[in-house]
Each structure stands twice: as structure tokens, then as C-alpha cells.
Motif scaffolding. Sequence first.
Motif, mmCIF file in Angstrom:
data_model
loop_
_atom_site.group_PDB
_atom_site.id
_atom_site.type_symbol
_atom_site.label_atom_id
_atom_site.label_comp_id
_atom_site.label_asym_id
_atom_site.label_seq_id
_atom_site.Cartn_x
_atom_site.Cartn_y
_atom_site.Cartn_z
ATOM 1 N N MET A 1 -46.348 -78.550 107.613
ATOM 2 C CA MET A 1 -46.279 -77.243 106.997
ATOM 3 C C MET A 1 -45.329 -76.338 107.778
ATOM 4 N N LEU A 2 -45.296 -76.523 109.089
ATOM 5 C CA LEU A 2 -44.367 -75.735 109.890
ATOM 6 C C LEU A 2 -42.929 -76.079 109.516
ATOM 7 N N GLY A 3 -42.700 -77.331 109.176
ATOM 8 C CA GLY A 3 -41.365 -77.738 108.741
ATOM 9 C C GLY A 3 -40.927 -77.021 107.477
ATOM 10 N N TRP A 4 -41.857 -76.849 106.537
ATOM 11 C CA TRP A 4 -41.548 -76.117 105.309
ATOM 12 C C TRP A 4 -41.229 -74.662 105.616
ATOM 13 N N ALA A 5 -41.990 -74.064 106.539
ATOM 14 C CA ALA A 5 -41.748 -72.672 106.900
ATOM 15 C C ALA A 5 -40.355 -72.515 107.510
ATOM 16 N N LEU A 9 -37.162 -70.470 106.041
ATOM 17 C CA LEU A 9 -36.518 -69.481 106.899
ATOM 18 C C LEU A 9 -35.010 -69.711 106.931
ATOM 19 N N ILE A 10 -34.591 -70.959 107.041
ATOM 20 C CA ILE A 10 -33.158 -71.285 107.049
ATOM 21 C C ILE A 10 -32.523 -70.917 105.709
ATOM 22 N N VAL A 11 -33.224 -71.233 104.608
ATOM 23 C CA VAL A 11 -32.714 -70.862 103.282
ATOM 24 C C VAL A 11 -32.569 -69.343 103.192
ATOM 25 N N ALA A 12 -33.531 -68.613 103.709
ATOM 26 C CA ALA A 12 -33.464 -67.152 103.671
ATOM 27 C C ALA A 12 -32.283 -66.639 104.491
ATOM 28 N N ILE A 23 -32.962 -63.763 96.669
ATOM 29 C CA ILE A 23 -33.320 -65.105 97.141
ATOM 30 C C ILE A 23 -33.715 -65.054 98.605
ATOM 31 N N ALA A 24 -33.004 -64.263 99.394
ATOM 32 C CA ALA A 24 -33.300 -64.160 100.822
ATOM 33 C C ALA A 24 -34.697 -63.586 101.056
ATOM 34 N N ALA A 28 -37.793 -65.659 102.609
ATOM 35 C CA ALA A 28 -38.397 -65.131 103.840
ATOM 36 C C ALA A 28 -39.897 -64.896 103.635
ATOM 37 N N GLY A 29 -40.272 -64.418 102.473
ATOM 38 C CA GLY A 29 -41.695 -64.200 102.177
ATOM 39 C C GLY A 29 -42.461 -65.509 102.151
ATOM 40 N N ILE A 30 -41.878 -66.533 101.529
ATOM 41 C CA ILE A 30 -42.525 -67.849 101.488
ATOM 42 C C ILE A 30 -42.642 -68.419 102.902
ATOM 43 N N ALA A 31 -41.581 -68.282 103.686
ATOM 44 C CA ALA A 31 -41.611 -68.780 105.063
ATOM 45 C C ALA A 31 -42.700 -68.083 105.871
#
Length: 55
Positions: A1-5, A9-12, A23-24, A28-31
Motif C-alpha cells: 500500500m505504501l508503494g501505491w501512495a 505522489l510521483i504522479v501528482a 490531476i495533481a 496528491a489527495g489519493i496519495a
Amino acid sequence: MLGWAITFLIVALVAALFGFGGIASASAGIAQILFFIFVALFVVTLIVRAVRSSS
């Protein structure tokens, strides 16, 4: 799950770099949500392990 976060974060960060504000902020909210879920599960796991090892 930390990997998804970290992935979100990188996508944001990349989206923010290119100026895609919506999108950012969404990424960021999902992360942030995934990170807090990860931390909560980690704390619960530590507590369960401490209780099991003491009894």
C-alpha cells in the motif's frame, strides 16, 4: 500500500510540473489517503504483535 501512495505522489508531482492542477491535486489527495491508511494498518499490526507476543 505504501508503494501505491508513493506512485500517486510521483504522479501528482509530475502533473504539477506540467501544470495539470486538477490531476495533481487528485493524485496528491489519493496519495495522502493511502499513506494514512498504511500508517494506521502499521500501528494496528504493531499493537496486535505486541499483544500476541506478551501472552
